[in-house]
Design an enzyme around this catalytic site. Structure first.
Site, PDB file in Angstrom:
ATOM      1  N   ASP A  30       0.306   3.211   5.602  1.00  0.00           N
ATOM      2  CA  ASP A  30       1.541   3.938   5.308  1.00  0.00           C
ATOM      3  C   ASP A  30       1.564   4.211   3.812  1.00  0.00           C
ATOM      4  OD1 ASP A  30       4.408   4.719   6.253  1.00  0.00           O
ATOM      5  OD2 ASP A  30       4.672   3.610   4.390  1.00  0.00           O
ATOM      6  N   ASP A  34       7.875  -0.290   4.789  1.00  0.00           N
ATOM      7  CA  ASP A  34       6.568   0.366   4.840  1.00  0.00           C
ATOM      8  C   ASP A  34       5.573  -0.426   5.678  1.00  0.00           C
ATOM      9  OD1 ASP A  34       7.590   2.355   3.244  1.00  0.00           O
ATOM     10  OD2 ASP A  34       6.976   1.383   1.383  1.00  0.00           O
ATOM     11  N   GLU A  70      -0.986   8.888   8.867  1.00  0.00           N
ATOM     12  CA  GLU A  70       0.036   9.823   9.326  1.00  0.00           C
ATOM     13  C   GLU A  70      -0.345  11.244   8.955  1.00  0.00           C
ATOM     14  OE1 GLU A  70       4.607   8.714   9.220  1.00  0.00           O
ATOM     15  OE2 GLU A  70       3.466   7.768   7.644  1.00  0.00           O
TER      16      GLU A  70
END
Ligand code: ZN
Length: 508
Positions: free
Chosen positions: A256, A435, A348
């Site tokens: 992340d 996170d 992501e």
């Protein structure tokens, strides 16, 4: 809808292949003599001239046809359209260059002063820009793109050589010289030994050299065709014949990209920002304040910038370059480590361009800008490095609610403002760093990907859906990685449904 999870294809073959052929760039800072610097500048100017010339030809042709159409001239009688291919534009250039590239006062053509490669390079860039624009316009390429713009003197100076005498100068033993067509042997600021070893061993072939002027320094980037040894895989972690082509290793890491930290791993490791980032940011702010006290250019009043303003701008550019170099180096080290240590990396796929445009106070400032830049860069590096290593890569759909999902019980929160740094689950009471929770959710996606579930995107985020109405359908790119896409019709309106249920619905 079967495109929630994007899996890097062609990973199974990596276990058997001895190595794969890839294109890599080797960049060296140059240390040219004043004469050589003049020639480099001249070649880059020639490149820009040819680019602008080609763009002008195409634009004039398009404008002419548009004008004719407005007078109801039938399509068959319009001015014939000009071919945009680099080949035909170059052919056209060669027929007119003696009339076009001429010194107006003396009438002597100036084009022979530069290598013909500089003109070819400009024309090729223009053709590529036009073809990208056309692909975006007709939907063959994602995103929107304006008509190519003319290069101006503020644009990066650059010029590509594809033929002629180019490469490393290996004789003499110092390995600190490169050969460029027309410009000659140029000293480099650092040793070229890494590339030299490969070229002398015959495992690398230099295809082209691009010189450019960045951050006050000349540099050359060699595009090199070379073989990368596939990563030595542990036999016990290799599962052959897996349906998705994803290697089912035993170690998965979710990454992340944070604002406070550079990245947070699902292992709980927090990767700090580069050490000197804060100091560099401070220096940048100081210089920007200094620039604001000096006389800058003003288009309305035709105010010319002062010498002192220009000097400050030069320093601002230098600091920007240094920040960029530091971060790039840092990110490279991080992504290399991730790919070396883990069998599958999950990242992501956020819409970086869209993120910067909206958002309140939490989404402003240098930190945020750097975060956004790091974001795309980490994904880009991890994508090609996992490809080289033959390890797994999972790119989560951009609609996957990684921050809002509970990594313990999969319940999705309706809202989680950016300033809330600790994730607390209302359903099971799970508490974790925001996170880290997101990274855990991403890591869990790898199991979904290998398990054959079709979608990891539950697309419950109605707000995001309203903000982004124009989303193109999934496109499988040439490298076998499908671009992320939100499921259109199935998107709900923010009901907290368990993640597992959602996957079941999608795989029906
Ligand atoms: Zn929970």
């Amino acid at each position: 809808m079967a495109t929630g999870v994007i899996v890097a294809a062609d990973t199974d073959s990596a276990a058997t292949e001895p190595g794969r052929s890839v294109i890599r760039a080797f960049v060296y800072v140059l240390d040219p003599t004043p004469d050589q610097a003049t020639m480099l500048r001249s070649h880059c100017g020639a490149q820009r001239y040819a680019y602008n010339w080609a763009l002008d030809q195409v634009q004039a042709n398009l404008d002419q046809r548009t004008a004719e159409r407005s007078y109801d001239i039938p399509d068959s009688e319009l001015t014939p359209s000009l071919s945009w291919s680099a080949y035909s534009l170059r052919k056209h250039w060669n027929t007119v260059k003696n009339a076009v590239a001429v010194n107006r006062e003396t009438g002597v053509p100036w084009w022979p002063e530069n290598s013909k490669e500089s003109y070819s390079s400009g024309i090729a860039n223009c053709a590529a820009a036009l073809s990208n624009w056309n692909a975006a316009r007709t939907g063959k390429r994602q995103g929107t793109m304006g008509f190519p713009r003319f290069g101006n003197k503020q644009a990066v100076l650059s010029c590509r050589f594809t033929t002629g005498a180019l490469g490393l100068v290996t004789g003499g033993g110092d390995r600190r010289h490169v050969q460029l067509p027309r410009i000659g042997v140029v000293k480099t600021a650092e040793s070229t030994r890494k590339l030299a070893r490969k070229t002398t061993a015959g495992t690398a072939r230099i295809r082209s050299a691009t010189v450019s002027f960045r951050g006050g320094r000349w540099q050359v980037s060699f595009s090199v065709e070379t073989t990368i040894p596939a990563r030595a895989l542990h036999p016990e972690t290799v599962v052959t014949g897996s349906a998705t082509g994803l290697r089912r290793g035993n170690s998965v890491v979710g990454v992340d990209v944070g604002v406070k930290h550079l990245a947070v791993l699902s292992t709980g490791e927090m990767i700090e920002n580069p050490k000197h980032a804060r100091r560099q940011a401070k220096a940048l702010r100081r210089l920007q304040r200094q620039a604001s006290r000096r006389t800058g250019p003003d288009r309305r009043t035709n105010q010319e910038p002062s010498k002192r303003w220009l000097r400050t701008q030069g320093r601002v550019r230098q600091v920007h370059t240094r920040i960029g170099n530091t971060r790039r180096d840092y990110l490279h080290k991080l992504t290399t480590r991730l790919v070396e240590e883990f069998d599958t990396v999950v990242v992501e796929n956020l819409n970086v361009a869209g993120m910067t445009r909206s958002g309140g106070v939490d989404k402003k400032g240098l930190n945020r800008a750097l975060h956004d830049a790091a974001f795309g860069e980490i994904r880009r590096q991890v994508t090609y490095k996992t490809g080289w290593a033959g390890t797994g890569l999972v790119v989560a759909d951009r609609w996957f609610p990684s921050s809002k999902t509970c990594s313990n019980c999969s319940v999705v929160k309706a809202k989680l403002p950016l300033k809330v740094r600790v994730f607390t689950c209302d359903a099971c009471g799970f508490r974790s760093d925001r996170d880290h929770n997101a990274a855990l959710n991403l890591a869990a996606l790898a199991a979904v990907a290998t398990g054959g579930a079709s979608s990891a995107s539950c697309g419950r985020d109605g707000k995001e859906a309203r903000r982004k109405p124009n989303v193109r359908p999934a496109v499988v790119r040439a490298d076998g990685i499908a671009a992320g896409t939100p499921p259109g019709g199935e998107r709900g309106r923010g009901n907290p449904v368990a993640h597992d249920e959602c996957i079941k619905q999608h795989s029906k």
